[in-house]
Each structure stands twice: as structure tokens, then as C-alpha cells.
Design an enzyme around this catalytic site. Structure first.
Site, short mmCIF file in Angstrom:
data_model
loop_
_atom_site.label_atom_id
_atom_site.label_comp_id
_atom_site.label_asym_id
_atom_site.label_seq_id
_atom_site.Cartn_x
_atom_site.Cartn_y
_atom_site.Cartn_z
N ARG A 118 25.09 42.43 34.68
CA ARG A 118 25.51 41.89 36.06
C ARG A 118 27.01 42.18 36.16
O ARG A 118 27.62 42.49 37.10
CB ARG A 118 25.10 40.62 36.23
N SER A 274 58.30 31.11 44.70
CA SER A 274 58.77 30.12 43.61
C SER A 274 58.81 28.82 43.54
O SER A 274 59.15 28.55 45.08
CB SER A 274 59.87 30.98 43.01
N LYS A 280 62.73 34.48 46.11
CA LYS A 280 61.92 35.19 45.20
C LYS A 280 60.64 35.56 45.70
O LYS A 280 60.00 35.06 46.67
CB LYS A 280 61.69 34.45 43.85
N ARG A 313 20.46 38.57 9.53
CA ARG A 313 20.99 37.54 10.65
C ARG A 313 22.24 37.12 10.01
O ARG A 313 21.70 36.37 9.09
CB ARG A 313 20.02 36.89 11.23
#
Length: 384
Positions: A118, A274, A280, A313
């Protein structure tokens, strides 16, 4: 952690949902439901027993309580199977056949692959969106002259279209690599306790094929409990994609410095300001992708370090992969979404490009840049 990732824009609501606890539990329940149905089709339990198990798998349990129990047990499968058997208390024959022939890692790995599938769909969707946006800009600016920069210093003239196709080609190649790795990695895990597919009376291969078909996952030739190169390849490809996005982000951030002023992220109300300096205009989307590019290599390295797993495992290796791969998917999609939005609304200032080029006094010969752009765009269109 999930809420903080969302607040910082490091991922997207869609990807966080894909890799959320509820989706993980739902994927595990899908495995148990389809396992029972596959076994019934092979005569290993009755249709009524399979139907009862399937019904028990429909409703999500208390996910928070299940998570706590899984942490205590060391695996999700133990409390999940216990919950299903509790739901089947009135049908002891069906209860005894929940999870028959499977092991906890079968559930964990298959659920992770269902989530990964997905997640990959989201990445492919938004990757195509980004490539399309960059291709359109490159076509428009194929011959827009600008200063090329090497070693962070003025070099020779190029065109903005050439820079755009460099971004586009990097992302496109990374997406192709990711799709290729996914074809190997995203597969059913079904091997039983030690990977020998015992306890199924000689019907194991048929059960595996039916289970894979029901979950829409390819069935490998043998279980991959201790063979993790597929997961490692997927992690590496995600990190490479994030790196390609980070390259684009870093370039835009450098071009948007006030003294350069050639390219800016789109203006979005409340974004990029900012807390201390009102003047900014911070490249916030680039910040998301650049941050992801700094984190991704270390996340991929963690999965690479888990490749040598013990015997049939391992202990600790595969258990480490799920959270790390989850984070890689989350930051990759966050970076991709940020760069797609930036590309679709990119603010471009050809006049500043011309001014900076003139100030560098390196001439105005753009060479074969427009032709290179045309070649790259033709290649992209042929693959579409």
C-alpha cells in the site's frame, strides 16, 4: 512519535495511516482469515470452521491493549491468536485451528509486506506527479539561461531546464529502482515454525498458493525467514529515492537564498515564516526533504546490518526491520509530497538568473543544453 512526525510534516496522513497500528492489525487479521480459507479449500478444516475464523477476524480488537500485550509477549501473533480463540470460545474445533501451520514471523512479515504494498502505491502515485511537474517545467525552461555552479562556485552557463531534468531523471531512476526491488521483496511469508511447512499433511504448497492469491502477494520458492536481502533492497531503494529528493531540495534551497533569488518554493499562508524574523521566507518543503535525506541512509544501514540472521529464524534482526522500514516509508513519502508541491508551484525568476549569469562574466553560450533537455524529456515520455 507518529503525532510529532505529522506535526513536523515529515510524513503524510496517508502514509501514517498505512503504517499505523490499526492497519498493521488489520493486515495480520487478513492473513489469519485467508489462511483458514485456504486450508478449508484444501480439506484441512471444514468450511464452517473457516467461516467462523473469518468472522472472528472481521472486527478489530482493542488496538492499544493488543499493542501492550504484544510488547509483553514479544510478538503480535501471540495475543492476536489468543484474542481470536477467545472469540471462538463457543466453537472449540474452529478455535483450535486458528493460525494452524503458521508461525509468528509468518504473520509479522506478511503483514509488513501488505503495508509495504500500500505504501509503494502512494509513492508511485506521487512520484509520477513529481516527474510530470518537473517535465512540464523543463519543457518551458529548456532554453532559459542560468549560471551553472560547480564546487559551489560560478562555472559555465547552462539552462534551468537542464537543472530540472537532472532532478527529474534522478527521481525517475530512483522510482524505477524501487519498483524493481519491490517485485522481489514484497512477497508472502509462510513457512511455519522452522520454515519446513510441516503440520499441513502434504498440502502446504497448495495452501501457500491459495493464501498468496487471496492476499495478492507472490509466493516465493521457499520461505525467507532468515533471508532478508529483499527487505534490505527495499530499504536501500527507499533511501536512494530520498537522496534524489534531497538533492532537488538542497538545490532549491540554495537557489532561494536572498543573494541568489532565482527560485522559490510556492507561497503558502502560514508556511515558511520565522518565529523571530518576520522578513524571512524559509524553504520549509526543502527542509522536510533535506531532513529525510540525512536520516534515510542510517535507517537503511540498520536494515543492512540485520542481514546475517541466525539459523532458520533469527533473534532481534527481523524484529528490528518493521519499525525501521516503517520510518523509511514515512519520511520518503513526506519528502516526496513536499517536493511535488514545490515543483507544482515553483516560483521561478528568469530575470535573476540572467542578472547572476551576467555578473559572473562567464559568457552566454548554453551549448547543447536545450537539446539535452529535449532528449531527456523524450526518454521520459517513452517510458510513460
Amino acid at each position: 512519535m507518529v503525532s510529532l512526525i505529522r506535526e513536523l510534516g515529515a510524513s503524510t496522513p496517508e502514509m501514517l495511516e498505512v503504517f499505523g497500528d490499526e492497519m498493521l492489525v488489520r493486515a495480520a487479521l487478513d492473513f489469519e482469515r485467508e489462511l483458514a480459507r485456504a486450508q478449508a479449500a484444501e480439506g484441512l478444516l471444514s468450511e464452517a470452521e473457516a467461516a467462523a475464523i473469518a468472522a472472528a477476524c472481521e472486527q478489530l480488537p482493542d488496538v492499544a491493549a493488543l499493542a501492550e500485550a504484544a510488547a509483553h509477549a514479544g510478538t503480535l501473533a501471540i495475543p492476536l491468536v489468543a484474542e481470536l480463540r477467545l472469540r471462538l470460545a463457543d466453537d472449540p474445533a474452529a478455535a483450535a485451528k486458528v493460525h494452524m501451520g503458521a508461525t509468528s514471523q509468518d504473520v509479522a512479515d506478511t503483514a509488513l509486506m501488505l503495508q509495504a504494498r500500500r505504501g509503494l502505491a502512494l509513492i508511485r502515485r506521487d512520484g509520477e506527479r513529481l516527474v510530470k511537474a518537473l517535465a512540464q517545467l523543463a519543457d518551458t525552461h529548456a532554453a532559459t539561461p542560468m549560471l551553472g555552479r560547480t564546487l559551489l562556485q560560478p562555472a559555465r552557463p547552462i539552462t534551468f531546464g537542464l537543472k530540472l531534468v537532472a532532478w527529474m531523471s534522478g527521481v525517475e531512476a530512483a522510482l524505477k529502482r524501487l519498483v524493481g526491488e519491490a517485485e522481489t521483496a514484497v512477497a508472502l511469508q509462510f513457512g511455519g515454525a522452522a520454515g519446513a511447512l510441516d503440520s499441513l499433511g502434504g498440502r502446504a504448497f497448495a495452501v501457500a498458493e491459495r493464501l498468496g492469491a487471496a492476499l495478492d502477494l507472490p509466493v516465493p520458492a521457499a520461505p525467507w525467514h532468515a533471508r532478508r536481502e529483499g527487505v534490505a533492497g527495499l530499504a536501500g531503494a527507499l533511501a536512494i529515492l530520498v537522496g534524489a529528493l534531497g538533492k532537488m531540495a538542497f538545490d532549491i534551497a540554495l537557489l532561494s537564498q536572498a543573494e541568489v533569488g532565482e527560485v522559490f518554493e510556492p507561497r503558502v499562508a502560514g508556511r515558511g515564516g520565522s518565529s523571530a524574523m518576520a522578513h524571512k521566507r524559509n524553504p520549509t518543503g526543502c527542509q522536510v526533504a533535506r531532513s529525510a535525506a540525512l536520516r534515510a541512509p542510517h535507517l537503511a544501514a540498520a536494515i543492512l546490518s540485520a542481514l546475517p540472521q541466525e539459523h532458520e529464524r533469527g533473534l532481534g534482526g527481523w524484529q528490528a526491520e518493521g519499525p525501521v522500514l516503517t520510518e523509511l516509508f514515512c519520511i520518503a513519502h513526506g519528502a516526496l509530497a513536499a517536493m511535488a508541491a514545490a515543483a507544482e508551484g515553483l516560483e521561478i525568476h528568469p530575470e535573476r538568473m540572467a542578472e547572476n549569469l551576467a555578473a559572473a562574466k562567464v559568457g552566454d553560450d548554453i551549448g547543447e543544453a536545450p537539446a539535452l533537455v529535449a532528449r531527456a524529456l523524450a526518454a521520459t515520455r517513452s517510458r510513460a
